[in-house]
Design a protein around this motif. Structure first.
Motif, PDB file in Angstrom:
ATOM      1  N   VAL A  92      52.443  55.636  29.469  1.00 58.16           N
ATOM      2  CA  VAL A  92      52.580  55.038  30.799  1.00 58.16           C
ATOM      3  C   VAL A  92      51.785  55.849  31.827  1.00 58.16           C
ATOM      4  O   VAL A  92      51.082  55.284  32.667  1.00 58.16           O
ATOM      5  CB  VAL A  92      54.071  54.929  31.211  1.00 58.16           C
ATOM      6  CG1 VAL A  92      54.221  54.580  32.680  1.00 58.16           C
ATOM      7  CG2 VAL A  92      54.780  53.897  30.339  1.00 58.16           C
ATOM      8  N   MET A  93      51.872  57.172  31.750  1.00 57.22           N
ATOM      9  CA  MET A  93      51.139  58.016  32.702  1.00 57.22           C
ATOM     10  C   MET A  93      49.630  57.837  32.536  1.00 57.22           C
ATOM     11  O   MET A  93      48.890  57.753  33.521  1.00 57.22           O
ATOM     12  CB  MET A  93      51.515  59.495  32.537  1.00 57.22           C
ATOM     13  CG  MET A  93      52.942  59.828  32.927  1.00 57.22           C
ATOM     14  SD  MET A  93      53.314  59.477  34.656  1.00 57.22           S
ATOM     15  CE  MET A  93      54.310  57.998  34.479  1.00 57.22           C
ATOM     16  N   LEU A  94      49.162  57.749  31.300  1.00 56.22           N
ATOM     17  CA  LEU A  94      47.730  57.525  31.059  1.00 56.22           C
ATOM     18  C   LEU A  94      47.318  56.157  31.590  1.00 56.22           C
ATOM     19  O   LEU A  94      46.262  56.014  32.207  1.00 56.22           O
ATOM     20  CB  LEU A  94      47.407  57.635  29.574  1.00 56.22           C
ATOM     21  CG  LEU A  94      45.947  57.379  29.197  1.00 56.22           C
ATOM     22  CD1 LEU A  94      44.996  58.337  29.929  1.00 56.22           C
ATOM     23  CD2 LEU A  94      45.749  57.490  27.696  1.00 56.22           C
ATOM     24  N   GLN A  95      48.177  55.162  31.393  1.00 57.95           N
ATOM     25  CA  GLN A  95      47.885  53.823  31.898  1.00 57.95           C
ATOM     26  C   GLN A  95      47.804  53.839  33.425  1.00 57.95           C
ATOM     27  O   GLN A  95      46.934  53.196  34.006  1.00 57.95           O
ATOM     28  CB  GLN A  95      48.957  52.840  31.401  1.00 57.95           C
ATOM     29  CG  GLN A  95      48.679  51.402  31.733  1.00 57.95           C
ATOM     30  CD  GLN A  95      49.355  50.958  33.023  1.00 57.95           C
ATOM     31  OE1 GLN A  95      50.388  51.479  33.404  1.00 57.95           O
ATOM     32  NE2 GLN A  95      48.748  50.008  33.688  1.00 57.95           N
ATOM     33  N   HIS A  96      48.682  54.603  34.081  1.00 55.59           N
ATOM     34  CA  HIS A  96      48.611  54.728  35.544  1.00 55.59           C
ATOM     35  C   HIS A  96      47.264  55.322  35.957  1.00 55.59           C
ATOM     36  O   HIS A  96      46.615  54.829  36.884  1.00 55.59           O
ATOM     37  CB  HIS A  96      49.729  55.625  36.075  1.00 55.59           C
ATOM     38  CG  HIS A  96      51.047  54.946  36.175  1.00 55.59           C
ATOM     39  ND1 HIS A  96      52.156  55.591  36.654  1.00 55.59           N
ATOM     40  CD2 HIS A  96      51.456  53.694  35.885  1.00 55.59           C
ATOM     41  CE1 HIS A  96      53.182  54.767  36.654  1.00 55.59           C
ATOM     42  NE2 HIS A  96      52.776  53.609  36.185  1.00 55.59           N
ATOM     43  N   LEU A  97      46.846  56.385  35.286  1.00 57.52           N
ATOM     44  CA  LEU A  97      45.579  57.032  35.618  1.00 57.52           C
ATOM     45  C   LEU A  97      44.402  56.083  35.409  1.00 57.52           C
ATOM     46  O   LEU A  97      43.505  55.985  36.251  1.00 57.52           O
ATOM     47  CB  LEU A  97      45.407  58.300  34.791  1.00 57.52           C
ATOM     48  CG  LEU A  97      44.180  59.141  35.073  1.00 57.52           C
ATOM     49  CD1 LEU A  97      44.150  59.595  36.532  1.00 57.52           C
ATOM     50  CD2 LEU A  97      44.142  60.343  34.138  1.00 57.52           C
ATOM     51  N   GLU A  98      44.417  55.357  34.298  1.00 58.99           N
ATOM     52  CA  GLU A  98      43.347  54.390  34.045  1.00 58.99           C
ATOM     53  C   GLU A  98      43.349  53.288  35.098  1.00 58.99           C
ATOM     54  O   GLU A  98      42.285  52.822  35.518  1.00 58.99           O
ATOM     55  CB  GLU A  98      43.508  53.792  32.644  1.00 58.99           C
ATOM     56  CG  GLU A  98      43.214  54.785  31.534  1.00 58.99           C
ATOM     57  CD  GLU A  98      43.587  54.277  30.157  1.00 58.99           C
ATOM     58  OE1 GLU A  98      44.448  53.367  30.044  1.00 58.99           O
ATOM     59  OE2 GLU A  98      43.024  54.792  29.183  1.00 58.99           O
ATOM     60  N   ALA A 150      37.156  51.478  41.061  1.00 55.26           N
ATOM     61  CA  ALA A 150      35.957  50.720  40.678  1.00 55.26           C
ATOM     62  C   ALA A 150      35.948  49.342  41.342  1.00 55.26           C
ATOM     63  O   ALA A 150      34.902  48.890  41.834  1.00 55.26           O
ATOM     64  CB  ALA A 150      35.880  50.581  39.158  1.00 55.26           C
ATOM     65  N   ALA A 151      37.093  48.686  41.381  1.00 57.02           N
ATOM     66  CA  ALA A 151      37.174  47.367  42.021  1.00 57.02           C
ATOM     67  C   ALA A 151      36.892  47.477  43.513  1.00 57.02           C
ATOM     68  O   ALA A 151      36.180  46.627  44.078  1.00 57.02           O
ATOM     69  CB  ALA A 151      38.553  46.746  41.775  1.00 57.02           C
ATOM     70  N   LEU A 152      37.430  48.508  44.157  1.00 52.92           N
ATOM     71  CA  LEU A 152      37.153  48.699  45.585  1.00 52.92           C
ATOM     72  C   LEU A 152      35.673  48.979  45.820  1.00 52.92           C
ATOM     73  O   LEU A 152      35.080  48.468  46.774  1.00 52.92           O
ATOM     74  CB  LEU A 152      38.014  49.831  46.153  1.00 52.92           C
ATOM     75  CG  LEU A 152      39.512  49.542  46.271  1.00 52.92           C
ATOM     76  CD1 LEU A 152      40.260  50.801  46.691  1.00 52.92           C
ATOM     77  CD2 LEU A 152      39.772  48.397  47.239  1.00 52.92           C
ATOM     78  N   ALA A 153      35.064  49.777  44.950  1.00 52.06           N
ATOM     79  CA  ALA A 153      33.637  50.068  45.087  1.00 52.06           C
ATOM     80  C   ALA A 153      32.806  48.792  44.951  1.00 52.06           C
ATOM     81  O   ALA A 153      31.773  48.646  45.603  1.00 52.06           O
ATOM     82  CB  ALA A 153      33.203  51.098  44.048  1.00 52.06           C
ATOM     83  N   ASP A 154      33.278  47.863  44.113  1.00 52.64           N
ATOM     84  CA  ASP A 154      32.589  46.576  43.927  1.00 52.64           C
ATOM     85  C   ASP A 154      33.024  45.539  44.961  1.00 52.64           C
ATOM     86  O   ASP A 154      32.598  44.383  44.881  1.00 52.64           O
ATOM     87  CB  ASP A 154      32.874  46.022  42.526  1.00 52.64           C
ATOM     88  CG  ASP A 154      32.206  46.818  41.429  1.00 52.64           C
ATOM     89  OD1 ASP A 154      31.232  47.552  41.724  1.00 52.64           O
ATOM     90  OD2 ASP A 154      32.647  46.703  40.263  1.00 52.64           O
ATOM     91  N   LEU A 200      45.531  44.556  40.015  1.00 48.21           N
ATOM     92  CA  LEU A 200      45.777  45.773  39.237  1.00 48.21           C
ATOM     93  C   LEU A 200      46.915  46.588  39.835  1.00 48.21           C
ATOM     94  O   LEU A 200      47.782  47.107  39.116  1.00 48.21           O
ATOM     95  CB  LEU A 200      44.505  46.629  39.175  1.00 48.21           C
ATOM     96  CG  LEU A 200      43.364  46.089  38.334  1.00 48.21           C
ATOM     97  CD1 LEU A 200      42.080  46.854  38.630  1.00 48.21           C
ATOM     98  CD2 LEU A 200      43.720  46.167  36.856  1.00 48.21           C
ATOM     99  N   THR A 201      46.909  46.710  41.147  1.00 46.18           N
ATOM    100  CA  THR A 201      47.932  47.493  41.832  1.00 46.18           C
ATOM    101  C   THR A 201      49.310  46.879  41.620  1.00 46.18           C
ATOM    102  O   THR A 201      50.260  47.580  41.257  1.00 46.18           O
ATOM    103  CB  THR A 201      47.609  47.592  43.341  1.00 46.18           C
ATOM    104  OG1 THR A 201      46.309  48.165  43.483  1.00 46.18           O
ATOM    105  CG2 THR A 201      48.623  48.461  44.055  1.00 46.18           C
ATOM    106  N   ILE A 229      44.367  53.621  38.245  1.00 49.50           N
ATOM    107  CA  ILE A 229      43.811  54.205  39.473  1.00 49.50           C
ATOM    108  C   ILE A 229      42.288  54.147  39.414  1.00 49.50           C
ATOM    109  O   ILE A 229      41.623  53.746  40.375  1.00 49.50           O
ATOM    110  CB  ILE A 229      44.313  55.650  39.670  1.00 49.50           C
ATOM    111  CG1 ILE A 229      45.819  55.681  39.940  1.00 49.50           C
ATOM    112  CG2 ILE A 229      43.522  56.371  40.746  1.00 49.50           C
ATOM    113  CD1 ILE A 229      46.244  55.127  41.280  1.00 49.50           C
ATOM    114  N   GLN A 230      41.721  54.520  38.274  1.00 53.97           N
ATOM    115  CA  GLN A 230      40.265  54.490  38.116  1.00 53.97           C
ATOM    116  C   GLN A 230      39.744  53.068  38.261  1.00 53.97           C
ATOM    117  O   GLN A 230      38.742  52.825  38.926  1.00 53.97           O
ATOM    118  CB  GLN A 230      39.875  55.089  36.761  1.00 53.97           C
ATOM    119  CG  GLN A 230      38.376  55.216  36.542  1.00 53.97           C
ATOM    120  CD  GLN A 230      37.737  53.929  36.058  1.00 53.97           C
ATOM    121  OE1 GLN A 230      38.305  53.209  35.251  1.00 53.97           O
ATOM    122  NE2 GLN A 230      36.560  53.645  36.564  1.00 53.97           N
TER     123      GLN A 230
END
Length: 163
Positions: free
Chosen positions: A62-68, A75-79, A88-89, A70-71
């Motif tokens: 779950v923690m890894l999924q949260h980190l992924e 990326a979506a905000l940058a695009d 996603l949020t 966030i990334q």
């Protein structure tokens, strides 16, 4: 092989060996901007969460999924894909994910204060999702920062107990 070639190879090997020895013994310079900084190794004083192996592995996932997530949000905000960032949020960081994660773990083994931090994290994510449709980074980024603050607060306080 001729005697001259053998001598050349031996000389080259000696030079390489001397270079390696010299570079290994050379005084190491600190990285730029790090002069005068001494690394400090502090004891881990975070509160351990006692989970069985399966629940611990699930929690790590779950923690890894949260980190992924966030990334992926970054990326979506940058695009400038605010709809994807919002989805996603909501799906991966909001209250839906909290209920889903707790159903797969052992919530009784988590301290009440951990649940408070988790709820603050999910609430921050819900607020972030609410401002995404504005497409206004001056409103989105402070809420995104609040999500990151909630992540950091929990990671500073708790760790998984290694069994």
């Amino acid at each position: 092989m001729s005697r001259g070639r053998m001598t050349s190879k031996a000389s080259l090997s000696c030079l390489v060996l001397l270079f390696l020895l010299a570079s290994g013994c050379a005084e190491h310079q600190p990285a730029p901007g790090m002069s005068g900084v001494t690394p400090v190794h502090l004891p881990d004083v975070r509160t351990p969460i006692p989970l069985e192996a399966d629940a611990r592995q699930e929690h790590r996932a779950v923690m890894l999924q949260h980190l992924e997530t966030i990334q992926a949000i970054v990326a979506a905000l940058a695009d400038e894909d605010y709809r994807l960032a919002q989805g996603l949020t909501e799906t991966h960081l909001g209250f839906f994910m909290h209920r889903h994660a707790m159903a797969r773990q052992q919530p009784e083994n988590f301290p009440p204060a951990y649940h408070d931090l988790a709820m603050a994290h999910h609430e921050a994510a819900e607020k972030l999702a609410d401002v995404m449709p504005t497409k206004d980074l001056k409103r989105i980024l402070p809420e995104f920062n609040n999500v990151l603050k909630a992540c950091v607060a929990c990671h500073l306080e708790y760790r998984l107990r290694h069994s």
